[in-house]
Write a protein that holds these residues in place. Structure first.
Motif, PDB file in Angstrom:
ATOM      1  N   ASN A   1       0.830  -1.201   0.000  1.00 46.30           N
ATOM      2  CA  ASN A   1       0.000   0.000   0.000  1.00 46.30           C
ATOM      3  C   ASN A   1       0.866   1.255   0.000  1.00 46.30           C
ATOM      4  OD1 ASN A   1       0.703   0.663   2.703  1.00 46.30           O
ATOM      5  ND2 ASN A   1      -0.869  -0.720   3.472  1.00 46.30           N
ATOM      6  N   GLU A   2       0.234   2.403  -0.125  1.00 46.99           N
ATOM      7  CA  GLU A   2       0.967   3.668  -0.285  1.00 46.99           C
ATOM      8  C   GLU A   2       1.701   4.098   0.984  1.00 46.99           C
ATOM      9  OE1 GLU A   2      -1.376   6.765  -2.029  1.00 46.99           O
ATOM     10  OE2 GLU A   2      -2.126   5.442  -3.597  1.00 46.99           O
ATOM     11  N   GLN A   3       1.306   3.551   2.152  1.00 44.26           N
ATOM     12  CA  GLN A   3       1.965   3.924   3.399  1.00 44.26           C
ATOM     13  C   GLN A   3       3.282   3.176   3.596  1.00 44.26           C
ATOM     14  OE1 GLN A   3      -1.556   3.445   3.406  1.00 44.26           O
ATOM     15  NE2 GLN A   3      -1.659   5.668   3.256  1.00 44.26           N
ATOM     16  N   GLN A   4       3.508   2.122   2.828  1.00 41.58           N
ATOM     17  CA  GLN A   4       4.751   1.368   2.952  1.00 41.58           C
ATOM     18  C   GLN A   4       5.847   2.025   2.125  1.00 41.58           C
ATOM     19  OE1 GLN A   4       2.815  -2.416   1.874  1.00 41.58           O
ATOM     20  NE2 GLN A   4       3.746  -3.239   3.736  1.00 41.58           N
ATOM     21  N   CYS A   5       7.095   1.789   2.520  1.00 43.60           N
ATOM     22  CA  CYS A   5       8.216   2.408   1.813  1.00 43.60           C
ATOM     23  C   CYS A   5       8.348   1.846   0.397  1.00 43.60           C
ATOM     24  CB  CYS A   5       9.513   2.242   2.589  1.00 43.60           C
ATOM     25  SG  CYS A   5      10.202   0.591   2.530  1.00 43.60           S
ATOM     26  N   SER A   6       9.124   2.507  -0.420  1.00 45.46           N
ATOM     27  CA  SER A   6       9.276   2.164  -1.833  1.00 45.46           C
ATOM     28  C   SER A   6      10.478   1.278  -2.105  1.00 45.46           C
ATOM     29  CB  SER A   6       9.408   3.448  -2.658  1.00 45.46           C
ATOM     30  OG  SER A   6       8.236   4.203  -2.545  1.00 45.46           O
ATOM     31  N   PHE A   7      10.948   0.567  -1.095  1.00 49.46           N
ATOM     32  CA  PHE A   7      12.102  -0.308  -1.260  1.00 49.46           C
ATOM     33  C   PHE A   7      11.709  -1.724  -0.845  1.00 49.46           C
ATOM     34  CE2 PHE A   7      13.924   3.647   0.827  1.00 49.46           C
ATOM     35  CZ  PHE A   7      13.950   4.357  -0.354  1.00 49.46           C
ATOM     36  N   VAL A   8      12.073  -2.695  -1.671  1.00 45.33           N
ATOM     37  CA  VAL A   8      11.784  -4.099  -1.382  1.00 45.33           C
ATOM     38  C   VAL A   8      13.044  -4.905  -1.685  1.00 45.33           C
ATOM     39  CG1 VAL A   8      10.389  -6.095  -2.064  1.00 45.33           C
ATOM     40  CG2 VAL A   8       9.354  -3.836  -2.022  1.00 45.33           C
ATOM     41  N   GLU A   9      13.378  -5.829  -0.822  1.00 47.62           N
ATOM     42  CA  GLU A   9      14.485  -6.729  -1.119  1.00 47.62           C
ATOM     43  C   GLU A   9      13.917  -8.011  -1.681  1.00 47.62           C
ATOM     44  OE1 GLU A   9      17.373  -7.256   1.913  1.00 47.62           O
ATOM     45  OE2 GLU A   9      17.720  -5.099   2.102  1.00 47.62           O
ATOM     46  N   HIS A  10      14.483  -8.446  -2.797  1.00 44.70           N
ATOM     47  CA  HIS A  10      14.015  -9.664  -3.463  1.00 44.70           C
ATOM     48  C   HIS A  10      15.217 -10.379  -4.058  1.00 44.70           C
ATOM     49  CE1 HIS A  10      11.204 -12.293  -5.494  1.00 44.70           C
ATOM     50  NE2 HIS A  10      11.935 -12.161  -6.584  1.00 44.70           N
ATOM     51  N   ARG A  11      15.372 -11.640  -3.667  1.00 47.37           N
ATOM     52  CA  ARG A  11      16.541 -12.432  -4.063  1.00 47.37           C
ATOM     53  C   ARG A  11      17.802 -11.658  -3.718  1.00 47.37           C
ATOM     54  NH1 ARG A  11      15.147 -15.000  -9.962  1.00 47.37           N
ATOM     55  NH2 ARG A  11      13.085 -15.809  -9.477  1.00 47.37           N
ATOM     56  N   ASN A  12      18.665 -11.420  -4.688  1.00 45.04           N
ATOM     57  CA  ASN A  12      19.890 -10.660  -4.416  1.00 45.04           C
ATOM     58  C   ASN A  12      19.778  -9.218  -4.924  1.00 45.04           C
ATOM     59  OD1 ASN A  12      19.816 -11.568  -7.045  1.00 45.04           O
ATOM     60  ND2 ASN A  12      22.021 -11.701  -7.258  1.00 45.04           N
TER      61      ASN A  12
END
Length: 143
Positions: A44-55
């Motif tokens: 959702n829009e309240q979550q930050c715009s960075f995601v870690e996925h695999r490497n």
């Protein structure tokens, strides 16, 4: 090498532009895109715009109906990548006049050309909108 890939995806999860700066075969690309797009669109829009996925560290931003996703190395600066996404959108806005999904679909080669002017081998090499757009304007004049 900092940037590994750039994706532009609509709200339904359909990829409109994909540019990779490392070799992945078609099946790996399809799997990676599906996983990342599902992960980013579910937030959702309240979550930050960075995601870690695999490497990868995926930095994304939504503009109107398009999501701009950039996969980078884990040591890359997230805020610098957000600035890069914003610069890409501003550059496209300047050329297309309020860029939308249809502009990307009908002028895919210009969108790729802008990206190629900005990023070379995963490194950001140009940040001047005028310098990025001048070759495209010359091609438009010649056509």
């Amino acid at each position: 090498m900092g940037i590994r890939f750039v994706l532009m995806v609509n709200k339904q999860g359909q990829t409109r532009l994909a540019q990779y700066y490392e070799y992945l075969n078609i099946e790996e690309r399809r799997t990676l895109e599906g996983e990342i797009v599902r992960k980013c669109l579910a937030r959702n829009e309240q979550q930050c715009s960075f995601v870690e996925h695999r490497n990868y560290k995926v930095v994304y931003r939504r503009y109107a109906s398009l999501f701009f996703l950039v996969g980078v190395d884990n040591e890359e600066n997230e805020l610098a990548i957000l600035e890069f996404i914003h610069l890409l959108v501003e550059t496209m806005d300047r050329h297309f006049g309020n860029v939308c999904e249809l502009d990307i679909m009908f002028h895919l080669e210009k969108a790729h050309f802008m990206l190629e002017e900005m990023v070379m081998n995963g490194c950001i090499v140009e940040t001047s909108k005028a310098n990025i757009l001048s070759p495209i304007q010359l091609m438009d004049k010649a056509a």
